[in-house]
Design a protein around this motif. Structure first.
Motif, PDB file in Angstrom:
ATOM      1  N   HIS A  18       0.849  -1.384  -0.046  1.00 56.67           N
ATOM      2  CA  HIS A  18      -0.088   0.098   0.057  1.00 56.67           C
ATOM      3  C   HIS A  18       0.996   1.284  -0.051  1.00 56.67           C
ATOM      4  N   LEU A  19       0.666   2.265  -0.770  1.00 58.41           N
ATOM      5  CA  LEU A  19       0.973   3.621  -0.775  1.00 58.41           C
ATOM      6  C   LEU A  19       0.115   4.572  -0.932  1.00 58.41           C
ATOM      7  N   PRO A  20       0.205   5.663  -0.273  1.00 58.19           N
ATOM      8  CA  PRO A  20      -0.803   6.727  -0.313  1.00 58.19           C
ATOM      9  C   PRO A  20      -0.858   7.306  -1.659  1.00 58.19           C
ATOM     10  N   THR A  21      -2.187   7.783  -1.976  1.00 62.84           N
ATOM     11  CA  THR A  21      -2.335   8.451  -3.408  1.00 62.84           C
ATOM     12  C   THR A  21      -1.227   9.208  -3.751  1.00 62.84           C
ATOM     13  N   GLY A  22      -0.655  10.402  -2.648  1.00 63.67           N
ATOM     14  CA  GLY A  22       0.101  11.509  -3.251  1.00 63.67           C
ATOM     15  C   GLY A  22       1.492  10.717  -3.435  1.00 63.67           C
ATOM     16  N   SER A  23       1.700   9.629  -3.072  1.00 63.20           N
ATOM     17  CA  SER A  23       3.400   8.933  -3.149  1.00 63.20           C
ATOM     18  C   SER A  23       3.178   8.229  -4.459  1.00 63.20           C
ATOM     19  N   ILE A  24       2.064   7.761  -4.898  1.00 62.13           N
ATOM     20  CA  ILE A  24       1.777   7.042  -6.304  1.00 62.13           C
ATOM     21  C   ILE A  24       1.812   8.345  -7.377  1.00 62.13           C
ATOM     22  N   ALA A  25       1.091   9.373  -7.051  1.00 64.67           N
ATOM     23  CA  ALA A  25       1.083  10.411  -7.994  1.00 64.67           C
ATOM     24  C   ALA A  25       2.566  10.900  -8.208  1.00 64.67           C
ATOM     25  N   ASN A  47      10.500  21.315  -6.619  1.00 64.71           N
ATOM     26  CA  ASN A  47       8.936  21.426  -5.868  1.00 64.71           C
ATOM     27  C   ASN A  47       7.837  21.985  -6.513  1.00 64.71           C
ATOM     28  N   ILE A  48       8.115  22.997  -6.936  1.00 68.82           N
ATOM     29  CA  ILE A  48       6.995  23.822  -7.982  1.00 68.82           C
ATOM     30  C   ILE A  48       6.458  23.210  -9.070  1.00 68.82           C
ATOM     31  N   VAL A  49       7.485  22.234  -9.781  1.00 67.99           N
ATOM     32  CA  VAL A  49       7.130  21.391 -10.751  1.00 67.99           C
ATOM     33  C   VAL A  49       6.466  20.448 -10.463  1.00 67.99           C
ATOM     34  N   LEU A  50       7.086  19.558  -9.193  1.00 68.73           N
ATOM     35  CA  LEU A  50       6.121  18.614  -9.080  1.00 68.73           C
ATOM     36  C   LEU A  50       4.702  18.965  -8.277  1.00 68.73           C
ATOM     37  N   GLN A  51       4.683  20.072  -7.576  1.00 71.49           N
ATOM     38  CA  GLN A  51       3.189  20.455  -7.328  1.00 71.49           C
ATOM     39  C   GLN A  51       2.388  20.883  -8.376  1.00 71.49           C
ATOM     40  N   GLN A  52       2.885  21.139  -9.718  1.00 73.95           N
ATOM     41  CA  GLN A  52       1.909  21.537 -10.699  1.00 73.95           C
ATOM     42  C   GLN A  52       1.556  20.358 -11.365  1.00 73.95           C
ATOM     43  N   ILE A  53       2.511  19.003 -11.311  1.00 76.80           N
ATOM     44  CA  ILE A  53       2.073  18.004 -11.939  1.00 76.80           C
ATOM     45  C   ILE A  53       1.149  17.111 -11.198  1.00 76.80           C
ATOM     46  N   THR A  54       1.354  17.015  -9.825  1.00 76.74           N
ATOM     47  CA  THR A  54       0.786  16.093  -9.025  1.00 76.74           C
ATOM     48  C   THR A  54      -0.489  16.810  -8.337  1.00 76.74           C
ATOM     49  N   GLY A  55      -0.423  18.131  -8.323  1.00 77.45           N
ATOM     50  CA  GLY A  55      -1.604  18.814  -7.438  1.00 77.45           C
ATOM     51  C   GLY A  55      -1.368  18.902  -5.928  1.00 77.45           C
ATOM     52  N   LEU A  56      -0.320  18.261  -5.525  1.00 73.38           N
ATOM     53  CA  LEU A  56       0.208  18.033  -4.001  1.00 73.38           C
ATOM     54  C   LEU A  56       0.574  19.598  -3.613  1.00 73.38           C
ATOM     55  N   THR A  57       0.410  19.807  -2.436  1.00 75.10           N
ATOM     56  CA  THR A  57       1.006  20.962  -1.703  1.00 75.10           C
ATOM     57  C   THR A  57       2.405  20.613  -1.326  1.00 75.10           C
ATOM     58  N   LYS A  58       3.343  21.511  -0.981  1.00 74.74           N
ATOM     59  CA  LYS A  58       4.778  21.435  -0.611  1.00 74.74           C
ATOM     60  C   LYS A  58       4.972  20.326   0.129  1.00 74.74           C
ATOM     61  N   THR A  59       3.970  20.394   1.370  1.00 75.85           N
ATOM     62  CA  THR A  59       4.074  19.508   2.429  1.00 75.85           C
ATOM     63  C   THR A  59       3.775  18.117   2.062  1.00 75.85           C
ATOM     64  N   GLY A  60       2.791  17.720   1.141  1.00 77.47           N
ATOM     65  CA  GLY A  60       2.351  16.700   0.408  1.00 77.47           C
ATOM     66  C   GLY A  60       3.585  16.188  -0.382  1.00 77.47           C
ATOM     67  N   ILE A  61       4.126  16.918  -1.241  1.00 81.44           N
ATOM     68  CA  ILE A  61       5.507  16.555  -1.750  1.00 81.44           C
ATOM     69  C   ILE A  61       6.423  16.026  -0.814  1.00 81.44           C
ATOM     70  N   PHE A  62       6.745  16.681   0.078  1.00 82.96           N
ATOM     71  CA  PHE A  62       7.650  16.388   1.304  1.00 82.96           C
ATOM     72  C   PHE A  62       7.207  15.246   1.761  1.00 82.96           C
ATOM     73  N   ASN A  63       5.892  14.805   2.033  1.00 80.22           N
ATOM     74  CA  ASN A  63       5.337  13.525   2.760  1.00 80.22           C
ATOM     75  C   ASN A  63       5.720  12.376   1.885  1.00 80.22           C
TER      76      ASN A  63
END
Length: 83
Positions: A18-25, A47-63
């Motif tokens: 199992h992986l959280p959806t954010g990790s998969i994205a 991070n800004i590029v990854l946020q744009q592609i995934t829709g995750l927040t900076k904290t979401g990218i970090f986690n």
């Protein structure tokens, strides 16, 4: 690196782990970025590029990134700000 082989292996991994959806994205976003830079062993993914592609927040990218690293699916070295 073979794009399709990596995707198949990751999808097989997800069948048993199992992986959280954010990790998969994030994993798919990192594959996309690496494909754009022609499969470098090390590459920058701001991070800004990854946020744009995934829709995750900076904290979401970090986690999500930490989870992928804990699972042994990626390695990560923090970049330098402003470099």
């Amino acid at each position: 690196m073979e794009y399709i082989s990596e995707m198949r292996a990751f999808n097989d991994y997800l069948l048993l782990n199992h992986l959280p959806t954010g990790s998969i994205a994030l994993w798919y976003a990192l594959m996309h970025v690496n494909n754009k830079v022609f499969w470098k062993t090390k590459f920058a993914a701001p991070n800004i590029v990854l946020q744009q592609i995934t829709g995750l927040t900076k904290t979401g990218i970090f986690n999500a990134r930490n989870r992928l690293k804990q699972e042994g699916l990626i390695d990560y070295t923090p970049g330098k700000r402003g470099a």
